[in-house]
Structure formats: structure tokens, C-alpha cells
Design a protein around this motif. Structure first.
Motif, mmCIF file in Angstrom:
data_model
loop_
_atom_site.group_PDB
_atom_site.id
_atom_site.type_symbol
_atom_site.label_atom_id
_atom_site.label_comp_id
_atom_site.label_asym_id
_atom_site.label_seq_id
_atom_site.Cartn_x
_atom_site.Cartn_y
_atom_site.Cartn_z
ATOM 1 N N ASP A 88 0.810 -1.225 0.000
ATOM 2 C CA ASP A 88 0.000 0.000 0.000
ATOM 3 C C ASP A 88 0.842 1.274 0.000
ATOM 4 O O ASP A 88 0.393 2.323 0.453
ATOM 5 C CB ASP A 88 -0.981 -0.003 1.174
ATOM 6 C CG ASP A 88 -0.274 -0.139 2.520
ATOM 7 O OD1 ASP A 88 0.884 -0.625 2.534
ATOM 8 O OD2 ASP A 88 -0.866 0.240 3.538
ATOM 9 N N TYR A 89 2.051 1.179 -0.498
ATOM 10 C CA TYR A 89 2.892 2.375 -0.629
ATOM 11 C C TYR A 89 4.097 2.069 -1.494
ATOM 12 O O TYR A 89 4.420 0.895 -1.742
ATOM 13 C CB TYR A 89 3.359 2.888 0.748
ATOM 14 C CG TYR A 89 4.179 1.895 1.509
ATOM 15 C CD1 TYR A 89 3.569 0.951 2.325
ATOM 16 C CD2 TYR A 89 5.575 1.861 1.386
ATOM 17 C CE1 TYR A 89 4.312 0.010 3.012
ATOM 18 C CE2 TYR A 89 6.329 0.923 2.067
ATOM 19 C CZ TYR A 89 5.691 0.005 2.876
ATOM 20 O OH TYR A 89 6.424 -0.940 3.545
ATOM 21 N N ASP A 135 -2.364 2.267 -2.943
ATOM 22 C CA ASP A 135 -2.683 0.849 -2.886
ATOM 23 C C ASP A 135 -2.299 0.191 -4.208
ATOM 24 O O ASP A 135 -2.942 0.397 -5.223
ATOM 25 C CB ASP A 135 -4.171 0.640 -2.592
ATOM 26 C CG ASP A 135 -4.432 -0.785 -2.122
ATOM 27 O OD1 ASP A 135 -3.688 -1.697 -2.542
ATOM 28 O OD2 ASP A 135 -5.363 -0.977 -1.322
ATOM 29 N N PRO A 177 -4.354 6.342 2.277
ATOM 30 C CA PRO A 177 -4.245 5.055 2.953
ATOM 31 C C PRO A 177 -3.386 5.083 4.212
ATOM 32 O O PRO A 177 -3.470 4.171 5.011
ATOM 33 C CB PRO A 177 -3.635 4.152 1.892
ATOM 34 C CG PRO A 177 -3.014 5.061 0.891
ATOM 35 C CD PRO A 177 -3.816 6.317 0.920
ATOM 36 N N ILE A 180 -7.472 -0.224 4.196
ATOM 37 C CA ILE A 180 -7.206 0.606 3.027
ATOM 38 C C ILE A 180 -8.043 0.141 1.846
ATOM 39 O O ILE A 180 -8.020 -1.025 1.485
ATOM 40 C CB ILE A 180 -5.712 0.520 2.676
ATOM 41 C CG1 ILE A 180 -4.930 1.106 3.840
ATOM 42 C CG2 ILE A 180 -5.416 1.212 1.376
ATOM 43 C CD1 ILE A 180 -3.660 0.386 4.126
ATOM 44 N N SER A 202 -8.872 0.205 -2.150
ATOM 45 C CA SER A 202 -8.096 0.403 -3.366
ATOM 46 C C SER A 202 -8.346 1.769 -4.001
ATOM 47 O O SER A 202 -9.463 2.084 -4.417
ATOM 48 C CB SER A 202 -8.449 -0.712 -4.346
ATOM 49 O OG SER A 202 -7.841 -0.450 -5.581
#
Lengths: 360, 360
Positions: free
Chosen positions: B49-50, B71, B248, B241, B243
């Protein structure tokens, strides 16, 4: 190398075989043979429900082997050690009769060991703690000079697989020792992986069911409580070994007979144990990524029935299994692995430094 | 040593500091300093997610660091790699502006890696498989000569702890990387323990509840499914989180705030995760017997609340804990550990063989 050869000669461990003519061109070479008859090691095993002893010579031939079935949980530590020392004494006498000099005694025990101190720290299944086993055996044997080494049974069984079994072909492996307790000898890069304090491989206390029954260690749902020998026998409807009663070693052969006869309850008992073993061995495989899992101890004989649920679990739960499956190997040493590993440990030390005293 | 010093001089990595007078008797010594300004490494991390990037110089100073919350599950692999390459490009430009030469790029990914081939084999949480990440990034960066290495995020985070964190004081340790996935870097005898195929440390897929929910790997009740970041957030009543929606990275700070406020639901969520982590880490400790467990990644910030249930589990379930408890350490590198470890990996290679190209 020539220094080593001289040392081996001095000790009588090498003998000249005379000139060798193998058909090759050049000067005939002087053949050397290991005089494996002259030096041996004693292996001694204190199991939960038996004592075992063996004499192994430098050629790794087993010259003497005896197993005494007895439930060691029902009696005092002193009585067990008296009996173990007598058994070791029998082996030493046998070696003396054969004119074999004994380089040392390796002792396998079902618990965590401080090998430097020669102490058993904890053996949950025997309910023993902090026993200076080496000193206690030495006192009973009345031989101050004989080297005595002690290690965990699963470690020594795992090393037996390395030295006497399929070792070199197995890559990195988890040797699983199945008896009343369950332990592992982890072999990585051809060496025993001991962990930071020497306590690696205590897989019997991996929790496979947090809501399971209490274990001798105080935990709940430990692998050995759920899939050890006594759990399997109970699930199969066979008597678990009762303290001091009858012949404790008859239950396992009886189980194998039931399995061969297709007994539904026995088959289910072993299948369930295989599935639980599968959970624990998948966890282990995800953590240390071995090439092979070796089923040893009493699991060796149960491999035909344990294999399928175990392999299914590995295939489903090991994240890397899709890339390269983990191989399953049935140890040929079976329940003799620990006592043979104990003797082999001494032999390896003699061969590594033939002129030195065997000491840790 | 003098050959090494000459090599370092030639590369401009060492500078003379002039005569040093430190008050000692004898000839004044010519001081040498590392010219840490001249050479650096880029760390690049593809998280679930990063994305993250950093530039670290030879003195291990972080000269540039950027994290982009996004994401990566909702988009194609190509788009993620485009974006990652742009981020790496930004770091390379920054280094160029600073007149720092970049020795290589270390890439951290959330999956199993073939480091020799530069390939990501499987990343269950991204649903990626068999991507030649190194070649794909190289193509996008348009620099055929720059060394690019790839490894698993938890491995690199565990190495960051060794090189930049408390490493040497920790003994043998299990570094636990907590994010959407959970992984471990196992450090034994001051080296990363990789296992036979390089897949060691996949602790996220240890089964902590056989009847638990399905995991991205296909198994049930896997640790990361039950005690990973998203499970904790969900149990705490916070949004996991979604998408492509919103920011996020706000959920974790929000969780910490709730914990500090004594929110009962948040406290229970983290306590439960700590207990589950305790089951898995007790299993691991029984198998490999480490000195220390390091809580890293997003677990580092949660340590004050994770520690008690985790330590309770270790005390109760690790068979050797009575003899010497396993220590718990909170990593100071937190969620930056993997990207910093990726850069440090290159730096270590430069320092180990300064005259050689950095290659695996």
C-alpha cells in the motif's frame, strides 16, 4: 594429511594392507586400511519408556545393541541411572571381552541439555530437571577417565541420519524424532543447527491446537501431546504404556498390524497425527526453508500411513512449496537412531582428532 | 588492509584528514576519513500500500527519503513499476544534483525472491507472480550499467536492524516485519539465515487458527490474515485501506490515537494480535532458539500494546523460556526499515569490495 596418518598409525587405527595392484600404470601404492576393530564407542539412551545401549566401532559397525523396555516415569531418577549405568557397564564389558578399547560414551536423553556442563536441564516427559547426568553416570561407572558426552535424543538421531543414514543426499533437513515426545534435529549446511542456547528443534511444543489438552510442559495442544506415540495409540484404541506393567514395546507392533489389516480406527488415528504433524512441519518449513523432512524414531515405521496427510499439508501450507516441493524421507535407522547417533558422535570426534582425548 | 585503503583512495572514498594530535606519545598519525559525501546508494521499496525511496550515503546518512501512499493492489504491475521507476528516477536526479555517484539500487518487495535472477517469484498480497523486476526497472530507468539488486522486504528490514539498528546487541534474532503482510528476517551468527532456497522467514503463513479465514496464499488462519495490519484495523473498527480511495496512511496514526485514548475496541484488537503473534513467535522460538525478537515495520509503533500478550505467550509456550527468557526489542527504524535496508545492502557491498562492481 601425513601427520594425521602418523597419528592414526600410532593409535593402531590404521593398518598397512601391503602393495596394491589395481592395474594402473606407475609405482604400486601402499594400501592403508582403517583398523576398525580396535576402537569403539558406546551409545547409551535414556528414553521415556526404554533404555538402549550400543557399541559401534570405527567402521561404524554395530557390535552390540540392546534395548530394555521400561517405563522410566514410574521410578526415581536414581533408579533409572543405576539401571542405565548397569547397561553401559554391560557394553563396556562386552568391548573388553572383544579387546576393543572404548573411546567414550555418548548419552542421548529426552530433554534439553547443557552439553558443556554435561547436564540435563529439563525433560518434561520424565519430569526430570537439573540433573548432572554425566557426573552421575561417571560416579556409577567408577571410571574417572572415560569421556562421557550428553545431548538431546533428537539432535543425536538427526546426526545419525547425517553420518549413518541418507544425510548427504538430503540437503538441509528437519529430522523428526517421533516417540512419546517429539523433537527435531535441524541439519543446515551439513551441520547441526543448535540455536543460540542449544535449544533449537523443540518442535514437540509447537501449538497445533490452542484449545487442545494440557501438555507435560504446561502448554495446551502441543504437537507431541496431540500427535505423539501415546496420542496415536490412544486414538487407535490401544493401551498406552502403563507404568511398570507388562511389556511396553508391544503396542507399536500391534498398531502396525492393525494398520496393515486396514483397521479403520487405527488408520484414522495415524492419519490425524499426520495432519497435525503437517501443520507443525509446514510452519517450520515456512520459517527455515529446508529441502527435506525426515521421519524418524517410531515415525519411520508409520511413514506409509503418515505420508499422505503430511504431504498434503506441506503442499497446501508451505508458501514456497509450489516452487519446489519439500521432500519427505523415511529414515532407515528408525527408533535406533538416537542411541546409534550417540555412539557415532564419539566416533566422529575420534576420527576428527585421533590423537586427542574425546572431550567437548 | 593497505590494499583496501589504496582502493578506497582511488575511488575517492577515503580522504586524508591531516596529522592527528590526540595527546598520545609518538609520531603523529595521518588521519583518514571516509568521504561519505561522494558515493551513495538508492533504496526502493514496493509495498502493498505504498512506494518508498531513499538515498543513503556511505556514512549511512539518509540524504533523501520519500514515501508515496498508494494501494498497489488495484492497478496493473506495469503501472506500479512505472511509478516505482519514476520514484527511483527522482532519487537518482537528487543524487546527481548533489554530485553524489550512485553505486546501485536495492529493491525491497513484499514476496519471495530469486535474488540471483533478480525476479520476484510470488507476492500473494499483490497477486503478482514471476516478474523480472530488476530487468523491468532497468528498462524503465534506461541505465544499463547501474547495479540493481532485489530481495524480500523482511530480509532487508532485518538486515537494516543489523547494520543501522541495534543489530550487534541483539544476538541471534527474529526480526518481525509487520505490514499488510508479515514476514521475518532471521539473523543467526550476524548473518541473514536464508534457508536452502532463500525462502526462510515466511512466518506470515504460519497457521495460528486452522479454522480461521482464508488467506491470500490459499491457506486458512495464517498469521498475517489474523494479526496483520488490516486484521488489526478491521477489529479496531477502522477502515482498512480501500483500493485507490482516500489517503491510505491515515489509519495507523488513527489507531495509535485510539490506543493512547484507551479505546477499548482498539486495545482489544492489538491485544488479540499480540496473542496470535505470540503463538507464532513461540513456535518459531521453539524451533530456532533465538536470543531476541525484534518488532519492526508497523509493529514497532504498536509495541507498547503488543508486548504484554506477546511476552506472556513466549513465557508460557517456549519450552526453554524458563532457563533464559527471549528478549523483546522494539525496532527504532519502524516502517522505514525495508527501504533503508535496501540502500544499506548496496552500501555494505561497496564497503566490502570497494573496487568491484556491485553485483550479487
Amino acid at each position: 594429511v601425513s601427520v594425521l596418518v602418523q597419528e592414526l598409525f600410532k593409535l593402531g587405527l590404521l593398518v598397512e594392507l601391503g602393495a596394491q595392484t589395481d592395474g594402473r600404470i606407475g609405482r604400486p601404492r601402499s594400501g592403508l586400511g582403517v583398523n576398525g576393530d580396535r576402537v569403539a564407542a558406546v551409545g547409551l539412551e535414556i528414553g521415556v519408556d526404554y533404555l538402549a545401549v550400543c557399541v559401534t566401532d570405527l567402521l561404524r559397525r554395530v557390535r552390540f545393541h540392546r534395548v530394555e523396555a521400561i517405563d522410566n516415569r514410574g521410578v526415581t531418577v536414581d533408579r533409572v541411572l543405576d539401571r542405565a549405568a548397569r547397561l553401559a557397564g554391560t557394553a563396556l564389558e562386552r568391548a573388553a571381552v572383544d579387546s576393543v578399547s572404548v573411546a567414550g560414551i555418548g548419552v542421548a536423553v529426552p530433554g534439553m541439555v547443557d552439553i558443556d556442563a554435561g547436564c540435563l536441564l529439563v525433560a518434561p516427559n520424565l519430569d526430570w530437571a537439573d540433573r548432572a547426568i554425566v557426573a552421575e553416570l561417571r560416579g556409577r561407572l567408577g571410571n574417572a577417565d572415560l569421556p562421557i558426552l550428553i545431548d538431546n535424543e533428537a539432535n543425536l538421531a538427526g546426526l545419525a541420519e547425517l553420518w549413518l543414514g541418507a544425510g548427504a543426499d538430503l540437503g538441509d533437513y528437519v529430522y523428526v524424532w517421533g516417540s512419546i515426545g517429539i523433537g527435531a534435529g535441524l541439519v543446515v549446511d551439513g551441520k547441526l543447527f543448535r540455536g543460540s542456547r542449544g535449544f533449537a528443534g523443540e518442535i514437540g511444543h509447537i501449538v497445533v491446537d490452542p484449545s487442545g489438552p494440557e501438555c507435560a510442559c504446561g502448554g495446551h495442544g502441543c504437537l507431541e501431546r496431540m500427535a505423539g506415540q501415546e496420542a496415536i495409540l490412544a486414538a487407535a484404541g490401544l493401551p498406552r504404556i502403563a507404568s511398570g506393567l507388562g511389556s511396553p514395546d508391544s503396542s507399536l507392533p500391534q498398531l502396525i498390524e492393525l494398520l496393515n489389516d486396514g483397521n479403520v480406527r487405527a488408520l484414522a488415528a495415524v492419519r490425524d497425527a499426520g495432519a497435525l504433524l503437517g501443520i507443525a512441519l509446514s510452519d517450520i518449513s515456512n520459517v527455515i526453508d529446508p529441502d527435506t523432512i525426515v521421519l524418524g524414531g517410531n515415525y519411520a515405521d508409520l511413514t506409509p500411513w503418515l505420508a499422505q496427510p503430511l504431504e498434503d499439508a506441506l503442499a497446501n501450507q508451505v508458501i514456497a512449496a509450489e516452487r519446489r516441493p519439500i521432500l519427505l524421507h523415511r529414515s532407515t535407522l528408525g527408533p535406533d537412531a538416537a542411541v546409534r547417533g550417540a555412539a557415532a558422535w564419539i566416533i566422529e570426534r575420534v576420527l576428527a582428532r585421533p590423537g586427542m582425548a574425546v572431550s567437548y
